[in-house]
Enzyme design. Structure first.
Site, short mmCIF file in Angstrom:
data_model
loop_
_atom_site.label_atom_id
_atom_site.label_comp_id
_atom_site.label_asym_id
_atom_site.label_seq_id
_atom_site.Cartn_x
_atom_site.Cartn_y
_atom_site.Cartn_z
N CYS A 46 -2.12 -27.61 -7.48
CA CYS A 46 -1.37 -26.40 -7.09
C CYS A 46 -0.82 -25.68 -8.31
CB CYS A 46 -0.27 -26.75 -6.10
SG CYS A 46 0.91 -27.93 -6.74
N ASN A 55 5.05 -44.73 -8.83
CA ASN A 55 4.35 -43.70 -9.60
C ASN A 55 2.85 -43.83 -9.29
OD1 ASN A 55 2.91 -42.35 -11.63
ND2 ASN A 55 4.61 -42.60 -13.07
N SER A 63 6.58 -41.04 -5.18
CA SER A 63 7.66 -41.58 -6.02
C SER A 63 9.04 -41.29 -5.42
CB SER A 63 7.57 -40.99 -7.43
OG SER A 63 7.58 -39.58 -7.34
N PHE A 79 0.52 -39.09 -3.61
CA PHE A 79 1.45 -37.94 -3.63
C PHE A 79 1.60 -37.44 -2.19
CE2 PHE A 79 -1.04 -38.09 -7.53
CZ PHE A 79 -0.07 -38.11 -8.53
N ARG A 137 -5.77 -30.05 5.22
CA ARG A 137 -5.54 -31.30 5.95
C ARG A 137 -6.52 -31.38 7.13
NH1 ARG A 137 0.22 -29.39 5.77
NH2 ARG A 137 1.03 -30.22 3.81
N ASP A 185 -2.86 -35.15 -4.12
CA ASP A 185 -2.19 -33.84 -3.99
C ASP A 185 -0.91 -33.84 -4.84
OD1 ASP A 185 -1.40 -31.33 -3.18
OD2 ASP A 185 -0.61 -32.01 -1.25
N1 SAH Z 1 0.55 -34.05 0.03
C1 SAH Z 1 1.84 -33.52 0.39
C2 SAH Z 1 2.49 -32.67 -0.69
C3 SAH Z 1 2.61 -33.33 -2.02
S1 SAH Z 1 3.78 -32.58 -3.04
C4 SAH Z 1 1.73 -32.77 1.69
O1 SAH Z 1 0.62 -32.56 2.19
O2 SAH Z 1 2.75 -32.35 2.23
C5 SAH Z 1 3.81 -33.66 -4.38
C6 SAH Z 1 4.50 -34.98 -4.14
O3 SAH Z 1 4.28 -35.79 -5.30
C7 SAH Z 1 6.00 -34.92 -3.97
O4 SAH Z 1 6.35 -35.52 -2.75
C8 SAH Z 1 6.59 -35.74 -5.13
O5 SAH Z 1 7.68 -36.55 -4.74
C9 SAH Z 1 5.42 -36.61 -5.49
N2 SAH Z 1 5.34 -37.06 -6.88
C10 SAH Z 1 5.59 -36.40 -8.02
N3 SAH Z 1 5.25 -37.14 -9.09
C11 SAH Z 1 4.77 -38.31 -8.62
C12 SAH Z 1 4.25 -39.48 -9.22
N4 SAH Z 1 4.13 -39.59 -10.55
N5 SAH Z 1 3.82 -40.48 -8.43
C13 SAH Z 1 3.92 -40.38 -7.08
N6 SAH Z 1 4.39 -39.30 -6.47
C14 SAH Z 1 4.82 -38.28 -7.22
#
Ligand code: SAH
Length: 395
Positions: free
Chosen positions: A336, A275, A248, A225, A209, A296
């Site tokens: 990850c 999504n 999501s 995400f 970050r 992410d």
């Molecule tokens: N970038 C964040 C961590 C992301 S973890 C940070 O720095 O803290 C992954 C995230 O993706 C989760 O919050 C989960 O709710 C979301 N997620 C999972 N599948 C998804 C999708 N298809 N579309 C959008 N978000 C999604």
């Protein structure tokens, strides 16, 4: 005195174990002497009966033995105190210890154990039976070393079921508000240790970050995400003009909103609960472009078997992201999934750029933060990849 259980290794396994790998698979064991209960401490020998180490066993798990020590020492409170103190010393040297991962399992020579520190609260996971047996001892040690205000257990994880353990969570010490305010790179962030994902917060991305600095000044940024908005907040701190945060999970976005308010950025962030795959496609169709896109996603490949599908998923989001990045803009793309190696991940990105008809310039290729150390002898400890690219249209 406990009955000594002896595990003898097959000859061809020895090298890997001597190099420092702590995992012994079911099919790497020559024979076991003594009667084994899942979770027992066992001594490990090579086929010519030389002592190799001591660990815990679970015959019901494919990873049957995990090595705790290479010495003939007792696995007791003193052992855990020493190991945890060593892990803590390492963090004190290398990271901001107000909030950090204190113990990262195998990479801190404590297989199956995760300990995160959020200010004066500790969150613990005991992911395998052998380590779970020592939970109370570990909690005692943590109280002595850290004198925390509280300790929370986030053992609500499916891997525990493979080990024959229930999924549970709750307070192990104290009864506190589970939403903790931490500081990361000068930003205030709320962490929900009870209902947040994993232990509540992704400490592993802290340095990635911070790497947004210099890339986002005056930019329009898409944080896909976003979870509780940490990348988005960093982008704004480093000068972004506007950020769209997509996730999501409505719960994650609720907390992201609170984080935005806490840092005075609410006017500059738009939150979209959707999504991310669909939204990226929609943005492309509508011609909505960004200077910087951050991807992410959660681990798409949870096992070797799901790798193919996972790679398709990574390719798809990266391709879509590249298409909506303005010429000369930046892509920060993460994976990850421990099953996706850095090489495979980079190949997927390259292939996506080909299909998106873009040229990529690699700025940095990064990994997980320093409080999640990587052991060469335990390749599984490397799981987070973060590529930072400049995305160029072909001239
Ligand atoms: N970038 C964040 C961590 C992301 S973890 C940070 O720095 O803290 C992954 C995230 O993706 C989760 O919050 C989960 O709710 C979301 N997620 C999972 N599948 C998804 C999708 N298809 N579309 C959008 N978000 C999604």
């Amino acid at each position: 005195m406990r009955e000594k259980i002896k595990v003898f290794l097959k000859r061809n396994t020895l090298r890997k174990i001597l190099l420092g790998n702590p995992w012994i698979y079911h099919n790497e064991i020559l024979k076991i002497e003594g009667s084994v209960s899942p979770g027992d401490i066992v001594d490990i020998y090579d086929s010519s009966k030389s002592f190799i180490g001591r660990g815990y066993i679970n015959p019901n798990s494919k990873i049957t033995v995990r090595i705790l020590t290479r010495k003939e020492e007792e696995i007791n409170k003193e052992f855990f105190r020493e190991r945890i103190l060593k892990a803590w010393e390492y963090r004190k040297k290398l990271v901001d210890t107000r909030s950090c991962r204190v113990v990262f399992g195998e990479a801190d020579f404590l297989p199956g154990l995760i300990i995160d520190k959020f200010e004066d609260i500790l969150v613990i996971q005991t992911l395998s039976l052998g380590i779970d047996r020592f939970k109370e001892t570990i909690v005692e040690v943590l109280e002595e070393i850290f004198q925390p205000r509280g300790i929370y257990e986030r053992n609500d994880v499916p891997v525990r079921e493979i080990e024959g353990l229930p999924q549970i969570k709750g307070f192990l010490k104290g009864n506190f508000d589970p939403i903790i305010e931490i500081e990361e790179n000068g930003l205030k962030i709320l962490v929900d240790v009870k209902d947040g994902q994993k232990t509540g917060y992704f400490l592993d991305q802290r340095e990635n970050r911070a790497a947004l600095k210099g890339l986002v000044d005056g930019a329009e940024v898409l944080d896909a995400f976003s979870y509780t908005g940490s990348f988005a907040l960093h982008a704004l701190k480093f000068g972004a003009e506007r950020v769209v945060a997509v996730d999501s999970s409505d719960y994650a976005l609720e907390l992201a909103k609170k984080n935005a308010i806490l840092n005075g950025f609410l006017e500059k962030i738009e939150f979209i609960e959707e999504n991310a795959f669909d939204l990226l496609r929609k943005f492309h169709k509508e011609g909505r472009n960004f200077d910087v896109v951050i991807l992410d996603p959660p681990a798409f490949a949870k096992s070797q078997k799901s790798l193919e599908n996972a790679l398709r998923g990574y390719k798809e989001i990266n391709l879509r992201a590249m298409k909506i990045i303005r010429d000369g803009g930046f892509l920060i793309t993460c994976s990850c999934s421990q099953h996706v190696s850095p090489e495979i991940f980079q190949r997927v990105i390259e292939s996506a750029s080909h299909d998106a008809n873009r040229i990529l310039r690699l700025i940095e290729f990064r990994y997980q933060a320093k409080d999640h150390p990587i052991l060469y002898s335990h390749p599984e400890s490397l799981y987070l990849k973060c590529g930072i690219y400049q995305v160029l249209k072909k001239e």
